[in-house]
Design an enzyme around this catalytic site. Structure first.
Site, PDB file in Angstrom:
ATOM      1  N   HIS A  90      -7.752  -5.808   7.251  1.00 30.55           N
ATOM      2  CA  HIS A  90      -7.451  -4.747   8.217  1.00 30.55           C
ATOM      3  C   HIS A  90      -7.600  -5.293   9.635  1.00 30.55           C
ATOM      4  CE1 HIS A  90      -6.260  -0.542   8.631  1.00 30.55           C
ATOM      5  NE2 HIS A  90      -6.788  -0.640   9.838  1.00 30.55           N
ATOM      6  N   HIS A 117       0.866  -1.185   0.000  1.00 29.65           N
ATOM      7  CA  HIS A 117       0.000   0.000   0.000  1.00 29.65           C
ATOM      8  C   HIS A 117       0.900   1.232   0.000  1.00 29.65           C
ATOM      9  CE1 HIS A 117      -3.907   1.984   1.650  1.00 29.65           C
ATOM     10  NE2 HIS A 117      -3.134   2.902   1.096  1.00 29.65           N
ATOM     11  N   GLU A 169      -2.508  -1.646  -3.422  1.00 29.02           N
ATOM     12  CA  GLU A 169      -3.680  -0.941  -2.928  1.00 29.02           C
ATOM     13  C   GLU A 169      -3.318   0.502  -2.571  1.00 29.02           C
ATOM     14  OE1 GLU A 169      -4.836  -3.446   0.362  1.00 29.02           O
ATOM     15  OE2 GLU A 169      -3.660  -2.271   1.788  1.00 29.02           O
TER      16      GLU A 169
END
Length: 253
Positions: free
Chosen positions: A206, A45, A76
Site C-alpha cells: 500500500h 483487488h 485480494e
C-alpha cells in the site's frame, strides 16, 4: 537480505480501461509486460462496484498465470463481499480461479481504497470458516494487518500462512519526512520480525514507491510486496517495462 518478490497490482490499468468502451488498455497484455520485465506475480483487488478489476479480468489473468512456473496470482479483497449485479461475490471468484494466494482485506464496499488491517478481536470467528474453505481450495492465505504484534499473534492462531503489512502509514510518514518516521519504521520492523519468528510469512503493500521502498526493504524477510498505484503512475513517465524493472531491482537488492 531475503529476495522480495514483486507482485504488480493491475487495478489502475483496469480503471483506465473502464473509462472507455472496449478493452483498451488490456489488463492481460499489461500483465504480460510486467512478467516479461521480471515481476514474480500479478495482483488484483476486485470490488463489488467493479470500479476497476472485473470478474472477467480475474478469470483471464488466472488463465495467463497458471501455466507459468514461478509466477503467482494473488487475488485480494473483502471475503464478506457478496454477489452484486454481475459481481458474483468474492469467494465465488476465488472458488472459480483458485489463485496461488488469497489476501483477505477488511474493506467496506464504499471505501476508496484499503486503509486498515483486520481487528481480529472482533472478526476472527467470522473469518474461521472462510479460512478453512480457502485451505480446502488450495489457496495460500494472507491477512491484511497493521504492524500490531498482538493482532499478528491472533492471525497466527487462525492458521493462515502469511500476513500482509498495511504500509500506508509508513508511506505517508516517509512522504512528509515526519518526526515519527523512524519510530514507525521500527514498529514495522519489529512486527515483521515477530511474525517471522511465529512462522508466518510476511508480505507488504500500500503506497510503496521508488522513494520509500528501498528503506522498507531494510526490514528482513519481507517475502513479497504488492505495488500498483505508484508503479502505474511511474509507468506514465518511463514506460511500464522500465518501471517494473526499477521496482524489481529494489526488491532484489
Amino acid at each position: 537480505m531475503t529476495h522480495t518478490a514483486l507482485s504488480v497490482n493491475l487495478n489502475k490499468i483496469a480503471l483506465l480501461r473502464n473509462s472507455r468502451e472496449g478493452n483498451y488498455p488490456s489488463v492481460v497484455e499489461h500483465a504480460k509486460v510486467c512478467l516479461a520485465a521480471g515481476a514474480e506475480g500479478i495482483t488484483v483487488h476486485p470490488r463489488p462496484d467493479q470500479r476497476h478489476i472485473r470478474p472477467g479480468d480475474v478469470y483471464d489473468l488466472s488463465e495467463l498465470v497458471k501455466p507459468l512456473a514461478g509466477i503467482e496470482f494473488n487475488v485480494e479483497g473483502n471475503p464478506f463481499a457478496g454477489a452484486q449485479g454481475s459481481y458474483p461475490g468474492f469467494m465465488a471468484l476465488v472458488e472459480k480461479c483458485r489463485p496461488d494466494q488469497c489476501t483477505l482485506v477488511p474493506d467496506g464496499d464504499d471505501q476508496l481504497t484499503s486503509d486498515h488491517g483486520f481487528d481480529l478481536t472482533t472478526s476472527a470467528d467470522s473469518l474461521k470458516p472462510i479460512i478453512q474453505q480457502l485451505k480446502d481450495w488450495g489457496c495460500r492465505i494472507s491477512l491484511f494487518m497493521d504492524p500490531d504484534i498482538e493482532q499478528i499473534k491472533l492471525a497466527k492462531e487462525l492458521g493462515v500462512e502469511r500476513i500482509e503489512l498495511y504500509t500506508g502509514p509508513y508511506a505517508e510518514a516517509y512522504r512528509q519526512q515526519s518526526n515519527n518516521l523512524e519510530a514507525l519504521f521500527e514498529q514495522y520492523k519489529e512486527a515483521a520480525i515477530a511474525a517471522t519468528a511465529m512462522g508466518l510469512g510476511v508480505n507488504a503493500g500500500h503506497d510503496l514507491d521508488l522513494e520509500n521502498l528501498p528503506k522498507f526493504r531494510q526490514i528482513p524477510d519481507i517475502l513479497e510486496v504488492s505495488i500498483g498505484h505508484a508503479l502505474t503512475v511511474d509507468s506514465i513517465a518511463m514506460g511500464m517495462e522500465t518501471a517494473v524493472r526499477r521496482y524489481h531491482a529494489i526488491c532484489q537488492a
